[in-house]
Scaffold this motif. Structure first.
Motif, PDB file in Angstrom:
ATOM      1  N   ILE A   1      11.158   7.524   0.571  1.00 33.99           N
ATOM      2  CA  ILE A   1      12.006   8.651   0.151  1.00 33.99           C
ATOM      3  C   ILE A   1      12.531   9.395   1.382  1.00 33.99           C
ATOM      4  O   ILE A   1      13.711   9.744   1.457  1.00 33.99           O
ATOM      5  CB  ILE A   1      11.238   9.618  -0.779  1.00 33.99           C
ATOM      6  CG1 ILE A   1      10.709   8.893  -2.025  1.00 33.99           C
ATOM      7  CG2 ILE A   1      12.096  10.814  -1.148  1.00 33.99           C
ATOM      8  CD1 ILE A   1      11.778   8.293  -2.902  1.00 33.99           C
ATOM      9  N   ALA A   2      11.676   9.613   2.358  1.00 38.16           N
ATOM     10  CA  ALA A   2      12.095  10.280   3.590  1.00 38.16           C
ATOM     11  C   ALA A   2      13.152   9.447   4.313  1.00 38.16           C
ATOM     12  O   ALA A   2      14.125   9.987   4.848  1.00 38.16           O
ATOM     13  CB  ALA A   2      10.896  10.523   4.495  1.00 38.16           C
ATOM     14  N   ALA A   3      12.990   8.109   4.305  1.00 42.30           N
ATOM     15  CA  ALA A   3      13.966   7.229   4.964  1.00 42.30           C
ATOM     16  C   ALA A   3      15.317   7.297   4.253  1.00 42.30           C
ATOM     17  O   ALA A   3      16.364   7.291   4.905  1.00 42.30           O
ATOM     18  CB  ALA A   3      13.441   5.801   5.002  1.00 42.30           C
TER      19      ALA A   3
ATOM     20  N   VAL B   1      25.451   3.030   1.555  1.00 45.31           N
ATOM     21  CA  VAL B   1      24.791   2.648   0.298  1.00 45.31           C
ATOM     22  C   VAL B   1      23.743   1.556   0.547  1.00 45.31           C
ATOM     23  O   VAL B   1      22.604   1.651   0.078  1.00 45.31           O
ATOM     24  CB  VAL B   1      25.831   2.186  -0.752  1.00 45.31           C
ATOM     25  CG1 VAL B   1      25.152   1.592  -1.965  1.00 45.31           C
ATOM     26  CG2 VAL B   1      26.726   3.351  -1.155  1.00 45.31           C
ATOM     27  N   VAL B   2      24.113   0.529   1.296  1.00 44.23           N
ATOM     28  CA  VAL B   2      23.191  -0.589   1.561  1.00 44.23           C
ATOM     29  C   VAL B   2      21.940  -0.094   2.280  1.00 44.23           C
ATOM     30  O   VAL B   2      20.813  -0.459   1.917  1.00 44.23           O
ATOM     31  CB  VAL B   2      23.894  -1.696   2.378  1.00 44.23           C
ATOM     32  CG1 VAL B   2      22.899  -2.700   2.928  1.00 44.23           C
ATOM     33  CG2 VAL B   2      24.948  -2.388   1.530  1.00 44.23           C
ATOM     34  N   LEU B   3      22.105   0.751   3.279  1.00 46.72           N
ATOM     35  CA  LEU B   3      20.956   1.230   4.051  1.00 46.72           C
ATOM     36  C   LEU B   3      20.054   2.142   3.220  1.00 46.72           C
ATOM     37  O   LEU B   3      18.832   2.119   3.374  1.00 46.72           O
ATOM     38  CB  LEU B   3      21.427   1.933   5.321  1.00 46.72           C
ATOM     39  CG  LEU B   3      22.037   0.997   6.359  1.00 46.72           C
ATOM     40  CD1 LEU B   3      22.701   1.795   7.478  1.00 46.72           C
ATOM     41  CD2 LEU B   3      20.989   0.048   6.924  1.00 46.72           C
ATOM     42  N   MET B   4      20.635   2.937   2.338  1.00 44.84           N
ATOM     43  CA  MET B   4      19.790   3.760   1.460  1.00 44.84           C
ATOM     44  C   MET B   4      18.979   2.886   0.507  1.00 44.84           C
ATOM     45  O   MET B   4      17.798   3.137   0.290  1.00 44.84           O
ATOM     46  CB  MET B   4      20.644   4.776   0.689  1.00 44.84           C
ATOM     47  CG  MET B   4      21.048   5.951   1.523  1.00 44.84           C
ATOM     48  SD  MET B   4      21.660   7.355   0.568  1.00 44.84           S
ATOM     49  CE  MET B   4      23.148   6.698  -0.127  1.00 44.84           C
ATOM     50  N   VAL B   5      19.612   1.858  -0.052  1.00 44.99           N
ATOM     51  CA  VAL B   5      18.907   0.961  -0.973  1.00 44.99           C
ATOM     52  C   VAL B   5      17.790   0.222  -0.235  1.00 44.99           C
ATOM     53  O   VAL B   5      16.652   0.144  -0.714  1.00 44.99           O
ATOM     54  CB  VAL B   5      19.887  -0.034  -1.638  1.00 44.99           C
ATOM     55  CG1 VAL B   5      19.145  -1.144  -2.365  1.00 44.99           C
ATOM     56  CG2 VAL B   5      20.829   0.695  -2.582  1.00 44.99           C
ATOM     57  N   LYS B   6      18.091  -0.317   0.943  1.00 44.27           N
ATOM     58  CA  LYS B   6      17.092  -1.071   1.719  1.00 44.27           C
ATOM     59  C   LYS B   6      15.920  -0.176   2.115  1.00 44.27           C
ATOM     60  O   LYS B   6      14.770  -0.596   2.055  1.00 44.27           O
ATOM     61  CB  LYS B   6      17.725  -1.682   2.970  1.00 44.27           C
ATOM     62  CG  LYS B   6      18.744  -2.746   2.683  1.00 44.27           C
ATOM     63  CD  LYS B   6      18.089  -3.998   2.171  1.00 44.27           C
ATOM     64  CE  LYS B   6      19.090  -5.129   2.089  1.00 44.27           C
ATOM     65  NZ  LYS B   6      18.509  -6.348   1.565  1.00 44.27           N
ATOM     66  N   SER B   7      16.195   1.037   2.534  1.00 41.88           N
ATOM     67  CA  SER B   7      15.097   1.926   2.932  1.00 41.88           C
ATOM     68  C   SER B   7      14.280   2.364   1.723  1.00 41.88           C
ATOM     69  O   SER B   7      13.062   2.534   1.815  1.00 41.88           O
ATOM     70  CB  SER B   7      15.616   3.134   3.709  1.00 41.88           C
ATOM     71  OG  SER B   7      16.476   3.915   2.914  1.00 41.88           O
ATOM     72  N   TYR B   8      14.921   2.525   0.576  1.00 40.36           N
ATOM     73  CA  TYR B   8      14.175   2.866  -0.641  1.00 40.36           C
ATOM     74  C   TYR B   8      13.241   1.723  -1.042  1.00 40.36           C
ATOM     75  O   TYR B   8      12.158   1.948  -1.553  1.00 40.36           O
ATOM     76  CB  TYR B   8      15.125   3.202  -1.791  1.00 40.36           C
ATOM     77  CG  TYR B   8      14.386   3.623  -3.042  1.00 40.36           C
ATOM     78  CD1 TYR B   8      13.794   4.881  -3.111  1.00 40.36           C
ATOM     79  CD2 TYR B   8      14.253   2.764  -4.119  1.00 40.36           C
ATOM     80  CE1 TYR B   8      13.098   5.275  -4.238  1.00 40.36           C
ATOM     81  CE2 TYR B   8      13.555   3.146  -5.251  1.00 40.36           C
ATOM     82  CZ  TYR B   8      12.980   4.397  -5.308  1.00 40.36           C
ATOM     83  OH  TYR B   8      12.280   4.782  -6.414  1.00 40.36           O
TER      84      TYR B   8
END
Length: 138
Positions: free
Chosen positions: A34-36, A104-111
Motif C-alpha cells: 500500500i505504501a509503494a 498505472v502499470v507501476l501502481m498495479v505491480k507494486s500493489y
C-alpha cells in the motif's frame, strides 16, 4: 446448522491466510504494498515524501525512488519539449501518454508486491538509494 459452521470456518481461514500473507509493515504503519502504491499515486511528490518518511522497508524506498526518478525526469523532458513548436508539443503529448500508462502499470505491480524495476530508471533508482544509504544494499 453444520453448513453454517463450515461457512464460518472457511471464511475465517480465508481471512487468516490473507492476514498472514499481507504481514510486512513499513515505517509509516501501512503495509508495504500500500505504501509503494502511494509512492506512485502523486508521481514524484509522493515519491519524495516517502523517501523521507520510510526508514526500514527497502521495497517501499525503491518504489519511492523509482517514482521520483521516473516522473521527475518525464516532467523535466516535457517542460523542455514544450518550448519546441509543433514537433515538441507532439512528443510531449506522447510522453504524457506513456507516463499515464507507466503510472498505472507501476501502481498495479507494486500493489501485487512485485519489485518491478524499469530498465534504465530502476538501475538509476538503485544507484541513488545505494548512495543515500551506503550501509544498505538494495
Amino acid at each position: 446448522m453444520d453448513e453454517k459452521n463450515n461457512e464460518e470456518e472457511v471464511t475465517t481461514e480465508i481471512i487468516d491466510s490473507r492476514n498472514n500473507e499481507g504481514g510486512k509493515k513499513s515505517t509509516t504503519g501501512l503495509e508495504e504494498n500500500i505504501a509503494a502504491v502511494i509512492c506512485y499515486l502523486g508521481a514524484f511528490i509522493t515519491g519524495i515524501i516517502f523517501l523521507f518518511l520510510e526508514q526500514s522497508s527497502k521495497f517501499v524506498r525503491f518504489h519511492a525512488m523509482q517514482s521520483t526518478v521516473l516522473f521527475l525526469g518525464l516532467w523535466i523532458i516535457q517542460f523542455i519539449l514544450g518550448f519546441i513548436p509543433f514537433f515538441g508539443w507532439f512528443l510531449s503529448g506522447l510522453i504524457y501518454l506513456a507516463g499515464i500508462i507507466l503510472w498505472v502499470v507501476l501502481m498495479v505491480k507494486s500493489y501485487q508486491k512485485e519489485y518491478y524495476k524499469l530498465p534504465v530508471v530502476g538501475d538509476l533508482s538503485e544507484d541513488f538509494l545505494a548512495k543515500l544509504n551506503p550501509k544498505d544494499n538494495v
